[in-house]
Motif scaffolding. Structure first.
Motif, mmCIF file in Angstrom:
data_model
loop_
_atom_site.group_PDB
_atom_site.id
_atom_site.type_symbol
_atom_site.label_atom_id
_atom_site.label_comp_id
_atom_site.label_asym_id
_atom_site.label_seq_id
_atom_site.Cartn_x
_atom_site.Cartn_y
_atom_site.Cartn_z
ATOM 1 N N ALA A 22 -49.251 -24.452 69.748
ATOM 2 C CA ALA A 22 -48.584 -25.552 70.561
ATOM 3 C C ALA A 22 -48.391 -25.237 71.890
ATOM 4 O O ALA A 22 -48.058 -24.033 72.202
ATOM 5 N N GLU A 23 -48.523 -26.131 72.506
ATOM 6 C CA GLU A 23 -48.304 -25.960 74.102
ATOM 7 C C GLU A 23 -47.656 -27.286 74.645
ATOM 8 O O GLU A 23 -47.871 -28.238 74.033
ATOM 9 N N ARG A 24 -46.874 -26.979 75.851
ATOM 10 C CA ARG A 24 -46.402 -28.133 76.391
ATOM 11 C C ARG A 24 -46.623 -27.871 77.859
ATOM 12 O O ARG A 24 -46.228 -27.052 78.525
ATOM 13 N N THR A 25 -47.652 -28.896 78.297
ATOM 14 C CA THR A 25 -47.876 -28.929 79.844
ATOM 15 C C THR A 25 -46.946 -29.456 80.710
ATOM 16 O O THR A 25 -46.596 -30.758 80.396
ATOM 17 N N GLY A 26 -46.639 -28.864 81.849
ATOM 18 C CA GLY A 26 -45.783 -29.657 82.880
ATOM 19 C C GLY A 26 -44.457 -30.055 82.206
ATOM 20 O O GLY A 26 -43.665 -31.060 82.934
ATOM 21 N N GLY A 27 -43.835 -29.712 81.220
ATOM 22 C CA GLY A 27 -42.459 -29.830 80.602
ATOM 23 C C GLY A 27 -42.658 -31.377 80.071
ATOM 24 O O GLY A 27 -41.558 -31.997 79.756
ATOM 25 N N SER A 28 -43.775 -31.948 79.736
ATOM 26 C CA SER A 28 -43.923 -33.174 79.266
ATOM 27 C C SER A 28 -44.820 -33.134 77.904
ATOM 28 O O SER A 28 -44.288 -32.719 76.886
ATOM 29 N N VAL A 29 -45.992 -33.661 78.026
ATOM 30 C CA VAL A 29 -46.788 -33.780 76.852
ATOM 31 C C VAL A 29 -47.179 -32.564 76.007
ATOM 32 O O VAL A 29 -47.170 -31.156 76.743
ATOM 33 N N SER A 30 -47.112 -32.687 74.827
ATOM 34 C CA SER A 30 -47.263 -31.555 74.019
ATOM 35 C C SER A 30 -48.718 -31.595 72.982
ATOM 36 O O SER A 30 -48.489 -32.609 72.664
ATOM 37 N N THR A 31 -49.362 -30.358 72.815
ATOM 38 C CA THR A 31 -50.248 -30.558 71.773
ATOM 39 C C THR A 31 -50.241 -29.591 70.742
ATOM 40 O O THR A 31 -50.053 -28.537 71.126
ATOM 41 N N LEU A 32 -50.217 -29.951 69.502
ATOM 42 C CA LEU A 32 -50.156 -28.977 68.460
ATOM 43 C C LEU A 32 -51.454 -28.784 68.046
ATOM 44 O O LEU A 32 -52.120 -29.978 67.438
ATOM 45 N N THR A 33 -51.886 -27.699 67.946
ATOM 46 C CA THR A 33 -53.360 -27.319 67.646
ATOM 47 C C THR A 33 -53.600 -26.691 66.171
ATOM 48 O O THR A 33 -52.691 -25.564 65.883
ATOM 49 N N ILE A 34 -54.263 -27.130 65.105
ATOM 50 C CA ILE A 34 -54.351 -26.404 64.046
ATOM 51 C C ILE A 34 -56.077 -25.866 63.985
ATOM 52 O O ILE A 34 -56.687 -26.615 63.932
ATOM 53 N N GLN A 35 -56.034 -24.482 63.937
ATOM 54 C CA GLN A 35 -57.433 -23.964 63.709
ATOM 55 C C GLN A 35 -58.054 -23.849 62.176
ATOM 56 O O GLN A 35 -57.171 -23.728 61.474
ATOM 57 N N ARG A 36 -59.087 -24.108 62.184
ATOM 58 C CA ARG A 36 -59.698 -23.791 60.592
ATOM 59 C C ARG A 36 -58.925 -24.357 59.729
ATOM 60 O O ARG A 36 -58.253 -23.921 58.806
ATOM 61 N N THR A 37 -58.661 -25.598 59.763
ATOM 62 C CA THR A 37 -57.857 -26.407 59.055
ATOM 63 C C THR A 37 -58.335 -26.102 57.513
ATOM 64 O O THR A 37 -59.284 -26.214 56.922
ATOM 65 N N GLN A 38 -57.142 -26.392 56.673
ATOM 66 C CA GLN A 38 -57.250 -26.133 55.157
ATOM 67 C C GLN A 38 -56.371 -27.299 54.636
ATOM 68 O O GLN A 38 -55.724 -27.954 54.919
ATOM 69 N N GLN A 39 -56.879 -27.455 53.359
ATOM 70 C CA GLN A 39 -56.310 -28.640 52.536
ATOM 71 C C GLN A 39 -54.838 -28.694 52.586
ATOM 72 O O GLN A 39 -54.211 -29.545 52.642
ATOM 73 N N GLU A 40 -54.193 -27.476 52.459
ATOM 74 C CA GLU A 40 -52.756 -27.642 52.326
ATOM 75 C C GLU A 40 -51.983 -27.811 53.712
ATOM 76 O O GLU A 40 -50.799 -27.901 53.861
ATOM 77 N N ASP A 41 -52.911 -28.048 54.665
ATOM 78 C CA ASP A 41 -52.208 -28.322 56.104
ATOM 79 C C ASP A 41 -52.083 -30.019 56.136
ATOM 80 O O ASP A 41 -51.594 -30.619 57.107
ATOM 81 N N SER A 42 -52.538 -30.755 55.059
ATOM 82 C CA SER A 42 -52.502 -32.153 55.009
ATOM 83 C C SER A 42 -51.048 -32.577 54.763
ATOM 84 O O SER A 42 -50.227 -32.063 54.090
ATOM 85 N N ALA A 43 -50.537 -33.283 55.730
ATOM 86 C CA ALA A 43 -49.152 -33.751 56.004
ATOM 87 C C ALA A 43 -49.124 -34.807 56.988
ATOM 88 O O ALA A 43 -49.990 -35.205 57.741
ATOM 89 N N VAL A 44 -47.869 -35.276 57.173
ATOM 90 C CA VAL A 44 -47.575 -36.209 58.468
ATOM 91 C C VAL A 44 -46.868 -34.868 59.296
ATOM 92 O O VAL A 44 -45.926 -34.516 59.099
ATOM 93 N N TYR A 45 -47.485 -35.072 60.530
ATOM 94 C CA TYR A 45 -46.866 -34.266 61.657
ATOM 95 C C TYR A 45 -46.166 -35.213 62.558
ATOM 96 O O TYR A 45 -46.380 -35.969 63.136
ATOM 97 N N LEU A 46 -44.715 -34.566 62.719
ATOM 98 C CA LEU A 46 -43.499 -35.446 63.350
ATOM 99 C C LEU A 46 -43.365 -34.834 64.764
ATOM 100 O O LEU A 46 -43.205 -33.681 64.721
ATOM 101 N N CYS A 47 -43.211 -35.422 65.696
ATOM 102 C CA CYS A 47 -42.781 -34.818 67.140
ATOM 103 C C CYS A 47 -41.475 -35.835 67.470
ATOM 104 O O CYS A 47 -41.261 -36.799 67.045
ATOM 105 N N ALA A 48 -40.620 -35.009 68.061
ATOM 106 C CA ALA A 48 -39.300 -35.745 68.445
ATOM 107 C C ALA A 48 -39.027 -35.027 69.680
ATOM 108 O O ALA A 48 -39.237 -34.057 70.361
ATOM 109 N N SER A 49 -38.175 -35.709 70.524
ATOM 110 C CA SER A 49 -37.684 -35.196 71.794
ATOM 111 C C SER A 49 -36.245 -35.572 72.006
ATOM 112 O O SER A 49 -35.611 -36.759 71.565
ATOM 113 N N SER A 50 -35.760 -34.833 72.798
ATOM 114 C CA SER A 50 -34.130 -34.993 73.147
ATOM 115 C C SER A 50 -33.888 -34.525 74.521
ATOM 116 O O SER A 50 -34.655 -33.902 75.306
#
Lengths: 114, 116
Positions: B67-95
Protein backbone atom coordinates in the motif's frame (compact mmCIF):
# COMPACT_ATOMS: atom_id res chain seq x y z
CA UNK A 1 0.71 -5.64 22.48
CA UNK A 2 -2.73 -4.15 22.41
CA UNK A 3 -5.67 -6.46 21.82
CA UNK A 4 -9.43 -6.66 22.09
CA UNK A 5 -11.60 -9.68 22.81
CA UNK A 6 -15.30 -10.09 22.23
CA UNK A 7 -16.05 -13.45 23.86
CA UNK A 8 -19.46 -13.99 22.29
CA UNK A 9 -19.88 -14.63 18.57
CA UNK A 10 -23.61 -14.04 18.88
CA UNK A 11 -26.02 -12.57 21.41
CA UNK A 12 -29.76 -13.25 21.22
CA UNK A 13 -32.29 -11.12 23.05
CA UNK A 14 -36.00 -10.53 22.85
CA UNK A 15 -37.27 -7.13 21.80
CA UNK A 16 -37.81 -4.89 24.82
CA UNK A 17 -35.29 -6.74 26.97
CA UNK A 18 -31.97 -5.24 28.01
CA UNK A 19 -28.92 -6.24 26.02
CA UNK A 20 -25.22 -6.50 26.78
CA UNK A 21 -22.41 -7.11 24.31
CA UNK A 22 -19.13 -7.86 26.03
CA UNK A 23 -15.68 -6.51 25.31
CA UNK A 24 -12.37 -6.83 27.14
CA UNK A 25 -9.10 -5.20 26.19
CA UNK A 26 -5.39 -5.25 26.80
CA UNK A 27 -3.15 -2.21 26.42
CA UNK A 28 -0.04 -0.99 28.19
CA UNK A 29 -1.46 2.35 29.24
CA UNK A 30 -4.80 4.05 29.58
CA UNK A 31 -6.95 2.99 26.65
CA UNK A 32 -9.18 4.83 24.28
CA UNK A 33 -12.16 2.55 23.59
CA UNK A 34 -14.73 2.59 20.82
CA UNK A 35 -17.84 0.72 19.71
CA UNK A 36 -18.91 0.49 16.09
CA UNK A 37 -21.95 -1.11 14.46
CA UNK A 38 -22.22 -2.67 11.02
CA UNK A 39 -25.64 -3.19 9.50
CA UNK A 40 -25.94 -5.76 6.67
CA UNK A 41 -24.15 -4.66 3.52
CA UNK A 42 -23.17 -1.37 5.11
CA UNK A 43 -19.96 0.19 6.34
CA UNK A 44 -19.03 0.58 9.98
CA UNK A 45 -20.71 3.35 11.94
CA UNK A 46 -19.33 4.88 15.11
CA UNK A 47 -21.55 4.41 18.20
CA UNK A 48 -19.64 5.76 21.19
CA UNK A 49 -16.25 6.11 22.82
CA UNK A 50 -14.53 6.25 26.17
CA UNK A 51 -11.61 8.61 26.54
CA UNK A 52 -11.56 9.69 30.17
CA UNK A 53 -13.89 10.76 32.96
CA UNK A 54 -17.26 9.21 33.68
CA UNK A 55 -17.13 5.44 33.30
CA UNK A 56 -20.59 5.33 31.74
CA UNK A 57 -20.66 6.81 28.27
CA UNK A 58 -23.74 7.35 26.14
CA UNK A 59 -23.85 7.11 22.38
CA UNK A 60 -26.07 6.88 19.35
CA UNK A 61 -29.38 4.99 19.13
CA UNK A 62 -29.78 4.74 22.91
CA UNK A 63 -26.64 2.68 23.43
CA UNK A 64 -24.29 3.14 26.35
CA UNK A 65 -21.12 1.46 27.54
CA UNK A 66 -19.46 1.05 30.88
CA UNK A 67 -15.70 1.29 31.29
CA UNK A 68 -14.30 -0.89 34.07
CA UNK A 69 -10.58 -0.43 34.53
CA UNK A 70 -10.11 -3.19 37.10
CA UNK A 71 -11.79 -5.73 34.84
CA UNK A 72 -10.36 -4.19 31.66
CA UNK A 73 -13.82 -4.27 30.14
CA UNK A 74 -15.98 -1.97 28.05
CA UNK A 75 -19.36 -3.69 27.68
CA UNK A 76 -22.00 -2.23 25.38
CA UNK A 77 -25.50 -1.98 26.81
CA UNK A 78 -29.00 -0.87 25.95
CA UNK A 79 -31.93 -0.90 28.37
CA UNK A 80 -34.52 -1.98 25.82
CA UNK A 81 -33.55 -3.72 22.59
CA UNK A 82 -35.20 -3.10 19.23
CA UNK A 83 -35.42 -5.50 16.30
CA UNK A 84 -33.64 -2.82 14.28
CA UNK A 85 -30.62 -3.12 16.61
CA UNK A 86 -29.82 -6.47 14.99
CA UNK A 87 -26.38 -6.03 13.48
CA UNK A 88 -22.70 -6.83 13.89
CA UNK A 89 -21.00 -4.93 16.70
CA UNK A 90 -17.28 -4.26 17.00
CA UNK A 91 -15.26 -3.08 19.97
CA UNK A 92 -11.97 -1.31 19.29
CA UNK A 93 -9.04 -0.04 21.32
CA UNK A 94 -6.39 2.55 20.69
CA UNK A 95 -3.29 2.74 22.80
CA UNK A 96 -2.34 6.43 22.96
CA UNK A 97 1.28 5.38 23.35
CA UNK A 98 1.33 3.50 20.05
CA UNK A 99 0.80 6.35 17.61
CA UNK A 100 -2.91 5.87 17.21
CA UNK A 101 -3.16 2.37 15.78
CA UNK A 102 -6.74 1.14 16.13
CA UNK A 103 -7.33 -2.55 16.82
CA UNK A 104 -10.73 -4.24 16.55
CA UNK A 105 -12.26 -7.26 18.22
CA UNK A 106 -13.67 -10.08 16.14
CA UNK A 107 -17.21 -8.78 16.33
CA UNK A 108 -20.46 -9.95 17.95
CA UNK A 109 -23.66 -10.53 16.04
CA UNK A 110 -26.68 -9.20 17.91
CA UNK A 111 -29.98 -10.81 17.05
CA UNK A 112 -33.08 -9.16 18.49
CA UNK A 113 -36.26 -11.19 18.04
CA UNK A 114 -39.78 -9.78 18.14
CA UNK B 1 -14.88 15.19 0.80
CA UNK B 2 -17.81 14.55 3.07
CA UNK B 3 -16.77 11.03 3.92
CA UNK B 4 -14.26 8.31 3.16
CA UNK B 5 -14.61 7.23 -0.44
CA UNK B 6 -13.49 3.85 -1.76
CA UNK B 7 -13.37 2.62 -5.31
CA UNK B 8 -14.34 0.41 -6.92
CA UNK B 9 -17.23 -0.76 -4.78
CA UNK B 10 -17.01 -4.20 -6.34
CA UNK B 11 -14.18 -5.91 -8.15
CA UNK B 12 -14.14 -9.34 -9.75
CA UNK B 13 -10.75 -10.52 -10.92
CA UNK B 14 -9.18 -13.69 -12.19
CA UNK B 15 -6.75 -15.60 -10.04
CA UNK B 16 -3.22 -14.43 -10.67
CA UNK B 17 -4.13 -10.91 -11.75
CA UNK B 18 -3.09 -7.77 -9.89
CA UNK B 19 -5.69 -5.41 -8.41
CA UNK B 20 -5.59 -1.89 -7.05
CA UNK B 21 -8.06 -0.59 -4.50
CA UNK B 22 -8.37 3.11 -3.85
CA UNK B 23 -9.22 5.08 -0.73
CA UNK B 24 -9.85 8.81 -0.55
CA UNK B 25 -9.91 9.84 3.12
CA UNK B 26 -11.70 12.72 4.77
CA UNK B 27 -9.89 15.99 4.09
CA UNK B 28 -7.54 16.89 6.92
CA UNK B 29 -7.32 13.38 8.34
CA UNK B 30 -3.70 12.43 8.79
CA UNK B 31 -4.30 8.81 9.75
CA UNK B 32 -5.47 6.18 7.28
CA UNK B 33 -6.15 2.51 7.92
CA UNK B 34 -6.80 -0.52 5.76
CA UNK B 35 -8.68 -3.53 7.12
CA UNK B 36 -9.91 -6.76 5.58
CA UNK B 37 -13.21 -8.39 6.44
CA UNK B 38 -13.94 -11.89 5.24
CA UNK B 39 -17.58 -12.93 4.91
CA UNK B 40 -19.34 -12.17 8.19
CA UNK B 41 -16.05 -12.13 10.04
CA UNK B 42 -14.08 -9.63 12.07
CA UNK B 43 -11.81 -6.86 10.96
CA UNK B 44 -8.27 -7.87 10.16
CA UNK B 45 -5.82 -4.98 10.42
CA UNK B 46 -3.63 -4.61 7.33
CA UNK B 47 -1.74 -1.33 7.37
CA UNK B 48 -1.79 2.08 9.07
CA UNK B 49 -0.46 5.39 7.78
CA UNK B 50 0.13 8.35 10.08
CA UNK B 51 1.21 11.56 8.41
CA UNK B 52 4.73 11.35 7.06
CA UNK B 53 5.79 8.58 9.42
CA UNK B 54 6.75 5.15 8.15
CA UNK B 55 3.56 3.08 7.84
CA UNK B 56 2.79 0.23 10.21
CA UNK B 57 2.71 -2.71 7.82
CA UNK B 58 2.54 -5.38 10.49
CA UNK B 59 -0.83 -6.69 9.34
CA UNK B 60 -0.07 -7.30 5.68
CA UNK B 61 -0.58 -11.06 5.18
CA UNK B 62 2.07 -11.60 2.52
CA UNK B 63 4.50 -9.77 0.27
CA UNK B 64 1.82 -9.80 -2.44
CA UNK B 65 0.14 -7.01 -0.52
CA UNK B 66 1.42 -3.44 -0.56
CA UNK B 67 0.00 0.00 0.00
CA UNK B 68 1.05 3.55 -0.55
CA UNK B 69 -0.28 6.92 0.35
CA UNK B 70 0.62 9.74 -1.95
CA UNK B 71 0.82 13.30 -0.70
CA UNK B 72 -0.63 12.31 2.63
CA UNK B 73 -4.06 11.86 1.11
CA UNK B 74 -5.23 9.18 -1.31
CA UNK B 75 -4.11 5.63 -0.62
CA UNK B 76 -3.87 2.63 -2.92
CA UNK B 77 -3.83 -0.98 -1.72
CA UNK B 78 -2.30 -3.30 -4.30
CA UNK B 79 -2.65 -7.05 -4.31
CA UNK B 80 -0.38 -8.86 -6.75
CA UNK B 81 -1.04 -12.30 -8.17
CA UNK B 82 -4.41 -12.54 -6.46
CA UNK B 83 -5.50 -15.79 -4.87
CA UNK B 84 -9.00 -17.00 -4.03
CA UNK B 85 -8.33 -16.53 -0.32
CA UNK B 86 -7.88 -12.81 -1.00
CA UNK B 87 -11.64 -12.58 -1.63
CA UNK B 88 -13.04 -10.27 1.06
CA UNK B 89 -14.30 -6.78 1.71
CA UNK B 90 -11.46 -4.31 2.02
CA UNK B 91 -12.30 -1.41 4.29
CA UNK B 92 -10.52 1.91 4.54
CA UNK B 93 -10.85 4.34 7.44
CA UNK B 94 -9.39 7.71 8.33
CA UNK B 95 -9.08 9.77 11.47
CA UNK B 96 -7.40 12.89 12.78
CA UNK B 97 -4.50 10.73 13.80
CA UNK B 98 -1.97 10.63 16.58
CA UNK B 99 -2.38 14.28 17.50
CA UNK B 100 -6.02 13.61 18.31
CA UNK B 101 -5.99 9.96 19.41
CA UNK B 102 -9.27 10.40 21.24
CA UNK B 103 -11.16 10.86 18.00
CA UNK B 104 -12.97 8.13 16.16
CA UNK B 105 -12.15 6.71 12.77
CA UNK B 106 -14.58 7.02 9.89
CA UNK B 107 -15.04 4.15 7.48
CA UNK B 108 -15.70 3.93 3.80
CA UNK B 109 -18.26 1.54 2.32
CA UNK B 110 -15.56 -0.89 1.33
CA UNK B 111 -14.49 -2.69 -1.82
CA UNK B 112 -15.81 -6.20 -2.26
CA UNK B 113 -13.10 -8.21 -3.99
CA UNK B 114 -13.94 -11.54 -5.56
CA UNK B 115 -11.16 -13.66 -7.04
CA UNK B 116 -12.41 -16.31 -9.45
Amino acid sequence: AQSVAQPEDQVNVAEGNPLTVKCTYSVSGNPYLFWYVQYPNRGLQFLLKYITGDNLVKGSYGFEAEFNKSQTSFHLKKPSALVSDSALYFCAVRDPNRAGKLIFGQGTTLQVKP
Amino acid sequence: GAGVSQSPSNKVTEKGKDVELRCDPISGHTALYWYRQSLGQGLEFLIYFQGNSAPDKSGLPSDRFSAERTGGSVSTLTIQRTQQEDSAVYLCASSLGQFAPNTEAFFGQGTRLTVV
